[in-house]
Enzyme design. Sequence first.
Site, short mmCIF file in Angstrom:
data_model
loop_
_atom_site.label_atom_id
_atom_site.label_comp_id
_atom_site.label_asym_id
_atom_site.label_seq_id
_atom_site.Cartn_x
_atom_site.Cartn_y
_atom_site.Cartn_z
N THR A 138 0.85 -1.18 0.00
CA THR A 138 0.00 0.00 0.00
C THR A 138 0.89 1.23 0.00
O THR A 138 1.65 1.46 0.95
CB THR A 138 -0.92 0.00 1.23
OG1 THR A 138 -1.72 -1.18 1.20
CG2 THR A 138 -1.82 1.22 1.23
N GLU A 197 -3.52 -4.63 -2.81
CA GLU A 197 -4.19 -5.80 -2.24
C GLU A 197 -5.39 -5.34 -1.42
O GLU A 197 -5.41 -4.26 -0.86
CB GLU A 197 -3.20 -6.61 -1.39
CG GLU A 197 -2.45 -5.81 -0.32
CD GLU A 197 -3.20 -5.66 0.98
OE1 GLU A 197 -4.20 -6.38 1.18
OE2 GLU A 197 -2.82 -4.79 1.78
N GLU A 250 -7.35 -9.58 7.06
CA GLU A 250 -6.72 -10.54 7.94
C GLU A 250 -7.78 -11.44 8.55
O GLU A 250 -8.82 -11.00 8.99
CB GLU A 250 -5.92 -9.83 9.03
CG GLU A 250 -4.71 -9.09 8.47
CD GLU A 250 -3.78 -8.60 9.57
OE1 GLU A 250 -3.51 -9.36 10.52
OE2 GLU A 250 -3.32 -7.45 9.46
N ASN A 290 -9.99 1.91 2.16
CA ASN A 290 -9.74 1.71 3.59
C ASN A 290 -10.18 2.91 4.42
O ASN A 290 -10.71 2.75 5.52
CB ASN A 290 -8.25 1.43 3.82
CG ASN A 290 -7.91 -0.03 3.60
OD1 ASN A 290 -8.77 -0.84 3.28
ND2 ASN A 290 -6.64 -0.37 3.76
N PHE A 348 -19.66 -3.27 8.46
CA PHE A 348 -18.89 -2.19 9.08
C PHE A 348 -19.77 -1.21 9.84
O PHE A 348 -19.44 -0.03 9.96
CB PHE A 348 -18.03 -1.45 8.04
CG PHE A 348 -16.93 -2.30 7.47
CD1 PHE A 348 -15.69 -2.34 8.09
CD2 PHE A 348 -17.13 -3.08 6.35
CE1 PHE A 348 -14.67 -3.14 7.60
CE2 PHE A 348 -16.13 -3.89 5.84
CZ PHE A 348 -14.89 -3.92 6.47
N GLY A 395 -8.16 -1.13 14.63
CA GLY A 395 -6.70 -1.20 14.75
C GLY A 395 -6.14 -1.94 13.56
O GLY A 395 -6.71 -1.92 12.47
N CYS A 448 -3.55 -1.84 8.64
CA CYS A 448 -4.02 -1.11 7.45
C CYS A 448 -4.77 0.19 7.78
O CYS A 448 -4.32 1.27 7.41
CB CYS A 448 -4.90 -2.02 6.59
SG CYS A 448 -4.02 -3.40 5.85
N LYS A 488 -2.84 3.18 9.62
CA LYS A 488 -1.73 3.69 8.81
C LYS A 488 -2.23 4.33 7.52
O LYS A 488 -1.75 5.40 7.12
CB LYS A 488 -0.78 2.53 8.49
CG LYS A 488 0.41 2.88 7.61
CD LYS A 488 1.38 1.72 7.51
CE LYS A 488 0.83 0.55 6.75
NZ LYS A 488 0.72 0.81 5.29
N ARG A 521 -0.99 -5.03 16.03
CA ARG A 521 -0.66 -3.65 15.67
C ARG A 521 -1.87 -2.73 15.87
O ARG A 521 -2.95 -3.00 15.37
CB ARG A 521 -0.17 -3.59 14.22
CG ARG A 521 1.24 -4.13 14.04
CD ARG A 521 1.65 -4.20 12.59
NE ARG A 521 1.01 -5.31 11.90
CZ ARG A 521 1.30 -5.68 10.65
NH1 ARG A 521 2.21 -5.01 9.96
NH2 ARG A 521 0.69 -6.71 10.09
#
Length: 437
Positions: free
Chosen positions: A121, A149, A153, A209, A250, A258, A261, A264, A329
């Site tokens: 990314t 991509e 996860e 995202n 969502f 968290g 992806c 960040k 993360r």
Amino acid sequence: MRISVIGTGYVGLVTGTCLAETGNEVVCVDINKQKVQKMRNGEVPIYEPHLDVLFDRNIKAGRLTFSTSLEEGLEHGEIIFLALPTPEDEDGSADLSYVLGVADDIGKRITEYKVIVDKSTVPVGTAEKVQEVIAKNAKCDFDVVSNPEFLREGFAVDDFLKPERIVVGSSSQRATELMEKLYKPFVRSGNPIIIMDEKSAELTKYAANSFLAAKITFMNEIANYCEKVGADVDKVRRGMGTDSRIGKRFLFPGIGYGGSCFPKDVKALHKSGKDVDYDFQILDSVIKVNQKQKTALLPKIKTYFDNDLDDKTFAVWGLAFKPETDDIREAPALYLIDELLNAGAKVKAFDPEAMDNVKRKYEDRIQFSKTMYEALDNTDALIICTEWSIFRTPDFKKIKDSLKENVIFDGRNLYDISDVEKEGVSYFSIGRKDIIL
């Protein structure tokens, strides 16, 4: 086809393994010698459902191999995927040093036509930068393609093998044809391969995202407002989700997002806007609200215990940022644990997959339990931070028998209010009425 994947992190390993699954000969390259040796021995370095089966099968078939040699990878692959880290820099931007460093090495080493694919990314304009860096030293033709991509996860293998869409940013017909050939086995059901320019492809990932992060954050704001006015966010969510323009996904409120992806990528797009004098005001709010939401349970916990957490012991169920992964993360659980420790409390934690990663962070500052119920022994309250399936239908009698205060603080709204009330447990969740016994 002959494929090389540079970088065997989460994206690189899933990409390489899944491409091998469709008959391609794949070499995965990583500079970490110990990691490469473990993979050669059949050890998967990350937890991802179903990945181990494909990993083992393709190693045994000889389609998936591993190397520490970039030169070997470049010699092998006609298509070279760059699946390298783009960590968040101090100013929120994406650090491209790994990507551009490898691009420089590629330019010095390639001797025949290659398609270089940005799988990481990366900000808008990165393909152009990679092109320029490689071109400084390359003495043969090559093309740079953006192929973001969209792997979740916990569902990454299915997402790769059965993608909703594949986005390819390419201005080269030669490169486009190779990418379409590579991905043809994955879109037999009719899902599209969308061809666009490189910059639009790069932005597509950030836009997707960031939109999802904004959707989650909006629902968390609605949940917080529900608590003020006495509405029930579950009912609001169902009422909204049946609107086809909005959709059901969502919309689940909780203690924030968290992972590797969303945090960040939202910050990187926000910073990219600043770089061209554009203020993404909505993203600024998303970042601020999500940061605060991670510790949304803390005021409820402090109020219940009369603002005295000193020497209280809390059981924490769930440490990963989401279920079906060991990724910690930006996990909300860790932010909450930090606040509890700072307040003088003790923590006993359980997670099905993420405890080893958390141990490296906290060492002996918190206790780790072998089972979810062991974590409850001699604790004052239960806090739920990750919606693992095993937490959804617990033995409430065991919970009540173990806890000193018989209270649950649920950051993922796992239980129906009426069901918990019948079980005789005090219960605090997000955006719904509190049950105080």
